[in-house]
Scaffold this active site. Structure first.
Site, mmCIF file in Angstrom:
data_model
loop_
_atom_site.group_PDB
_atom_site.id
_atom_site.type_symbol
_atom_site.label_atom_id
_atom_site.label_comp_id
_atom_site.label_asym_id
_atom_site.label_seq_id
_atom_site.Cartn_x
_atom_site.Cartn_y
_atom_site.Cartn_z
ATOM 1 N N HIS A 1 41.298 41.854 -51.913
ATOM 2 C CA HIS A 1 41.946 41.293 -50.513
ATOM 3 C C HIS A 1 42.471 39.929 -50.569
ATOM 4 O O HIS A 1 42.800 39.456 -49.565
ATOM 5 C CB HIS A 1 40.947 41.374 -49.226
ATOM 6 C CG HIS A 1 40.460 42.766 -48.876
ATOM 7 N ND1 HIS A 1 41.419 43.617 -48.062
ATOM 8 C CD2 HIS A 1 39.356 43.659 -49.090
ATOM 9 C CE1 HIS A 1 41.164 44.508 -47.841
ATOM 10 N NE2 HIS A 1 39.979 44.659 -48.321
ATOM 11 N N LYS B 1 45.965 34.121 -35.581
ATOM 12 C CA LYS B 1 45.050 34.560 -36.863
ATOM 13 C C LYS B 1 44.197 33.338 -37.159
ATOM 14 O O LYS B 1 44.248 32.245 -36.635
ATOM 15 C CB LYS B 1 46.136 34.724 -37.996
ATOM 16 C CG LYS B 1 47.009 33.668 -38.087
ATOM 17 C CD LYS B 1 48.073 34.259 -39.045
ATOM 18 C CE LYS B 1 49.130 35.251 -38.622
ATOM 19 N NZ LYS B 1 49.330 36.294 -39.291
ATOM 20 N N ARG B 2 43.166 33.474 -37.955
ATOM 21 C CA ARG B 2 42.394 32.768 -38.432
ATOM 22 C C ARG B 2 43.115 31.436 -38.792
ATOM 23 O O ARG B 2 44.378 31.501 -39.384
ATOM 24 C CB ARG B 2 41.716 33.016 -39.874
ATOM 25 C CG ARG B 2 40.391 34.211 -39.376
ATOM 26 C CD ARG B 2 39.848 34.704 -40.653
ATOM 27 N NE ARG B 2 40.729 35.394 -41.421
ATOM 28 C CZ ARG B 2 41.145 35.096 -42.375
ATOM 29 N NH1 ARG B 2 40.941 33.745 -43.012
ATOM 30 N NH2 ARG B 2 42.044 36.080 -43.200
ATOM 31 N N LYS C 1 47.962 30.015 -43.748
ATOM 32 C CA LYS C 1 48.616 30.692 -42.734
ATOM 33 C C LYS C 1 49.741 29.777 -41.967
ATOM 34 O O LYS C 1 50.551 30.462 -41.178
ATOM 35 C CB LYS C 1 47.821 31.298 -41.824
ATOM 36 C CG LYS C 1 46.949 32.185 -42.392
ATOM 37 C CD LYS C 1 45.951 32.700 -41.642
ATOM 38 C CE LYS C 1 44.822 33.938 -42.241
ATOM 39 N NZ LYS C 1 45.592 35.149 -42.791
ATOM 40 N N THR D 1 47.354 42.678 -41.002
ATOM 41 C CA THR D 1 47.675 43.659 -40.322
ATOM 42 C C THR D 1 48.263 43.272 -38.793
ATOM 43 O O THR D 1 48.537 44.152 -38.253
ATOM 44 C CB THR D 1 46.350 44.553 -39.971
ATOM 45 O OG1 THR D 1 45.176 43.614 -39.837
ATOM 46 C CG2 THR D 1 46.021 45.022 -41.308
ATOM 47 N N LYS E 1 50.664 45.109 -35.950
ATOM 48 C CA LYS E 1 50.316 45.540 -34.382
ATOM 49 C C LYS E 1 51.481 45.021 -33.497
ATOM 50 O O LYS E 1 51.815 45.662 -32.515
ATOM 51 C CB LYS E 1 49.005 44.877 -34.303
ATOM 52 C CG LYS E 1 47.886 45.341 -35.068
ATOM 53 C CD LYS E 1 46.397 44.559 -34.928
ATOM 54 C CE LYS E 1 45.312 45.145 -35.675
ATOM 55 N NZ LYS E 1 44.363 44.067 -35.778
#
Length: 825
Positions: A358, A549-550, A555, A657, A661
């Site tokens: 992952h 998101k985290r 990110k 993911t 969505k």
């Protein structure tokens, strides 16, 4: 006189009657009243909303129980190959509405749809396994405290315990009759000519709690089994004199701490003893359960037991390296307990396990100190050493003069202290290894695990992640789900590829208007929520620009923040110039020990304070930091989003993911060519996403040449202005030096190259604003994206796992049998 039903309401009512029957609506009400009275011991005079929720949950669970039992009965009779999905964490979200949708009870109950974190990828997979009728089980830990609740106070993140079990859990069923022992510590006795014995261990009991996982409208109900740690009655008592009995009882907590709390640092490896205990605890209990089920299967009960058929009846998927100790544990069981010879045991073990990777971030890869493992699991370390020796002998025979390759491929790392590389253990001990997006799988084959891929190229596969359309469309966005069903029928719920039919409607003005109206209704609803919770005036006609998101440097929430400051400065420079209004919504949790992530949250909230209170800005730009982002909040924000931010540095996001969505729910994506964004662009056409920034090869080239942040800072005036404002205390006037750590990182230690993509990002955002002004064209592109999202169903993912990794028939035979039993609601 009653208001006449609309055509849509008539269709819904007919659908309800077709599924559950009018008399069963009354039965639901009867069950609700019964549980309120007898289970909760309340009447309507004193019942709270929580009591009503529990009464309805128990009523719905009643409808599951018969199906649940019959599903397990059918599995026993048919004896299919069973799939075991091992994960240290499952994010299930709220179960009530999802269960009612899958049972066809949602509208019958009269419960509204509204949204009730970390993403629910694992729960999506369990939903799809049940919907496809696979004999599958999810195994994990029943944490007493889940991922922490995030509180934002004065712009800073604070953590509070998530005591999610405080009021009980109506969906789970404790199974104390299946409680199992798990061993720790001790020592290994070795006698000449005899197998080693693991003795003088400390025992902790694993108590299983089962949760039903219903498939969509197919009567299949699978099981998620979570283990809770319990101290045995004699825990520590023998170590104390009679006078220390009280302390011995109190020390039971030491054993039960194993399942107390979920570790939140999933992108940073922390070598804590408790975490290794958790990892071994779940696999030791699970493998005992798996072997018990194998031994008591119908075939093995009626004939001689042979483990030769074990891989034909058992597939175990290791979700990341956290359950990697399952490999030496299964070897220990086969060799030490079942007395198989080593080679036979190893062949069976390899054929049983498969491993999903992952992450490519080196700091997230698990490497356990040998000294810790030797103390906690001495027999397992011996087994790992033997696996490694045989593995390295094989490598040496193929590459006799390549000592560097042997060092790189070893399960034991020597530099900086001896450590067990858990990813290498998973690769060597599995028959298949997969990444979770095409670009990610290419990276792990080409870079991260190149030596292993060159040795066994057939072992490596890609399985692009997916999401369940049941939760992430039907449940969270019923308006859009109904609109799609009216346009193309309801088959898309089970086969998301049917959404391609929407391409035929991309120029139909009526459909374009209907899609836009659904989005606007969702935005109005979410705007009301934001105004109520955050006391900020929201313009529902503004573009909802969402980045949830985290919080992590890769990110690149910082890149988004710099764009917000740039927009703010542009408005200030030309307050009367045309500007496409935006509401920028950012949310996510920072790991408690991750200083930089917490500083990023503080910077965003500080920028928000300035922007939201500047009268010159007005309603043109607002910034909201969503507190405590989680699955139930995702169900609210995703349907209301116009623009989805997926802006990680190319080559760092495994898949994502959330991007899927948003796409399914009618948001357009601004993103880099990273993770599943690449495949989203392939499916929808790159022209229908807002792609910017460096590609993977550009990042690699920059790594070779060296990244010079100062060069971008000095050549881009708007970037310089934004950075100078942060540096000078414009957003932190009481503490001008507050964000010096962020500034220092951006200039000197930024592995993720924020400045390098700034110019491309800002220009891409200008394209976003230009398209948003043309709402008809914007909505046409939205429809094209929804039509292209069929690939990203978790049903497709699971079919690929089943046929290409697990060797399981996935033709829905089980789901359609209905078990030849009449099921009563």
């Amino acid at each position: 006189m009653a208001t006449p039903l609309t055509d849509q309401e008539k269709r819904k009512q007919i659908s309800i009657r077709g599924i559950v029957g009018v008399e069963n609506v009354a039965e639901l009400k009867q069950g609700f009243n019964r549980h309120l009275h007898f289970t909760l011991v309340k009447d309507r005079n004193v019942a709270t909303p929580r009591d009503y929720y529990f009464a309805l949950a128990h009523t719905v669970r009643d409808h599951l129980v018969g199906r649940w039992i019959r599903t397990q009965q059918f599995y026993y009779e048919a004896d299919p190959k069973r799939v075991y999905y091992l994960s240290l964490e499952f994010y299930m979200g709220r179960a009530l509405q999802n269960t009612m949708i899958n049972l066809g009870l949602q509208n019958a109950s009269g419960v509204g749809y509204g949204g009730s974190g970390r993403d629910g990828r694992r729960s999506c997979f369990l939903d799809s396994m049940a919907t496809l009728g696979l004999a599958a089980y999810g195994y994990g830990i029943r944490y007493e405290y889940g991922i922490f609740n995030q509180k934002i106070k004065d712009g800073w993140q604070f953590e509070e315990a998530d005591d999610w079990l405080r009021y009980g859990n109506p969906w789970e069923k404790a199974r104390p009759e299946f409680m199992l022992p798990v061993h720790f510590y001790g020592r290994v006795e070795e006698e000449d000519g005899k197998e080693p014995k693991w003795v003088n261990t400390q025992v902790v009991l694993a108590m299983p709690y089962d949760t039903p996982i219903p498939g969509y409208m197919n009567n299949t109900v699978n099981t998620m089994r979570l283990w809770s740690a319990r101290a045995p009655n004699d825990f520590n008592l023998r170590d104390f004199n009679v006078g220390d009995y009280i302390q011995a009882v109190l020390d039971r907590n030491l054993a039960e701490n194993i399942s107390r709390v979920l570790y939140p640092n999933d992108n940073f490896f922390e070598g804590k003893e408790l975490r290794l205990k958790q990892e071994y605890f779940v696999v030791a209990a699970t493998l005992q359960d798996v072997i018990r089920r194998f031994k008591t299967s119908k075939k093995n009960c009626s004939g001689p037991l042979s483990f030769d058929s074990f891989p034909d009846k058992v597939a175990i998927q290791l979700n990341d390296t956290h359950p990697a100790m399952a490999i030496p544990e299964l070897m220990r069981i086969f060799v030490d307990i079942e007395k198989l010879d080593w080679d036979t045991a190893w062949n069976i073990t390899k054929q049983t396990f498969a491993y999903t990777n992952h992450t490519v971030l080196p700091e997230a890869l698990e490497r356990w100190p040998v000294e810790l493992m030797e103390r906690l699991l001495p027999r397992h370390l011996q087994i790992i050493y033997r696996i490694n020796q045989i593995h390295l002998d094989h490598i040496a025979s193929l590459f006799p003069d390549d000592m560097d390759r042997i060092r790189r491929m070893s399960l034991i790392e020597e530099e900086g202290g001896k450590r067990v590389n858990m990813a290498h253990l998973c690769i060597v001990g599995s028959h298949k290894v997969n990444g979770v997006a095409e670009i990610h799988s290419d990276i792990i084959k080409r870079d991260v695990f190149r030596d292993f891929s060159e040795l066994e190229p057939e072992k490596f596969q890609n399985k692009t992640n997916g999401i369940t359309p049941r939760r992430w469309l039907l449940l969270c966005n019923p308006g859009l789900a109904d609109l799609i069903a009216e346009a193309i029928g309801e088959d898309y719920v089970k086969d998301l590829n049917h959404l391609q039919k929407l391409n035929d409607l991309v120029d139909y003005d009526t459909f374009i208007r209907d899609v836009a109206k659904v989005k606007q209704d969702n935005k109005l609803k979410f705007a009301q929520y934001l105004e109520k919770v955050y006391n900020v005036d929201i313009n529902p006609a503004s573009m909802f620009d969402v980045h949830v998101k985290r919080i992590h440097e890769y990110k690149r929430q910082l890149l988004n923040c710099l764009h917000v400051i740039t927009m703010y400065n542009r408005i200030k420079r030309g307050p009367i110039k045309p500007f496409v209004p935006r509401t920028v919504i950012i949310g996510g949790k920072a790991a408690p020990g991750y200083h930089m992530a917490k500083m990023i949250i503080k910077l965003i909230t500080s920028v928000a304070d300035v922007v939201n209170n500047d009268p010159v800005i007005g309603r043109k730009l607002k910034v909201i930091y969503l507190e405590n982002y989680r699955v139930s909040l995702a169900e609210k924000v995703i349907p209301a989003t116009d623009l989805s931010e997926q802006i990680s540095t190319a080559g760092t996001e495994a898949s994502g993911t959330g991007n899927m969505k948003f796409m399914l729910n009618g948001a357009l994506t601004i993103g880099t060519m990273d993770g599943a964004n690449v495949e989203m662009a392939e499916e929808a056409g790159e022209e229908n996403l807002f792609i910017f920034g460096m590609r993977v090869e550009d990042v690699a080239e920059m790594d070779k040449e060296g990244y010079d942040a100062l060069q971008y800072y000095e050549s881009l005036p708007e970037l310089k202005q934004a950075v100078d404002q942060i540096k000078s205390g414009y957003f932190s006037p009481k503490q001008p030096e507050m964000f010096s750590d962020i500034i220092n990182m951006l200039f000197h230690h930024d592995r993720f190259k924020v400045f390098a993509d700034y110019e491309s990002y800002v220009k891409c955002q200008e394209r976003v604003s230009a398209l948003y002004k043309d709402q008809r064209e914007w909505t046409r592109v939205v429809i094209k994206n929804i039509a292209a999202s069929g690939k990203f169903s978790s049903d497709r993912s699971i079919k690929e796992y089943a046929t290409e990794i697990w060797g399981v028939d996935c033709e829905n035979k089980i789901c359609y049998l209905n078990f030849a039993i009449k099921l009563y609601f």
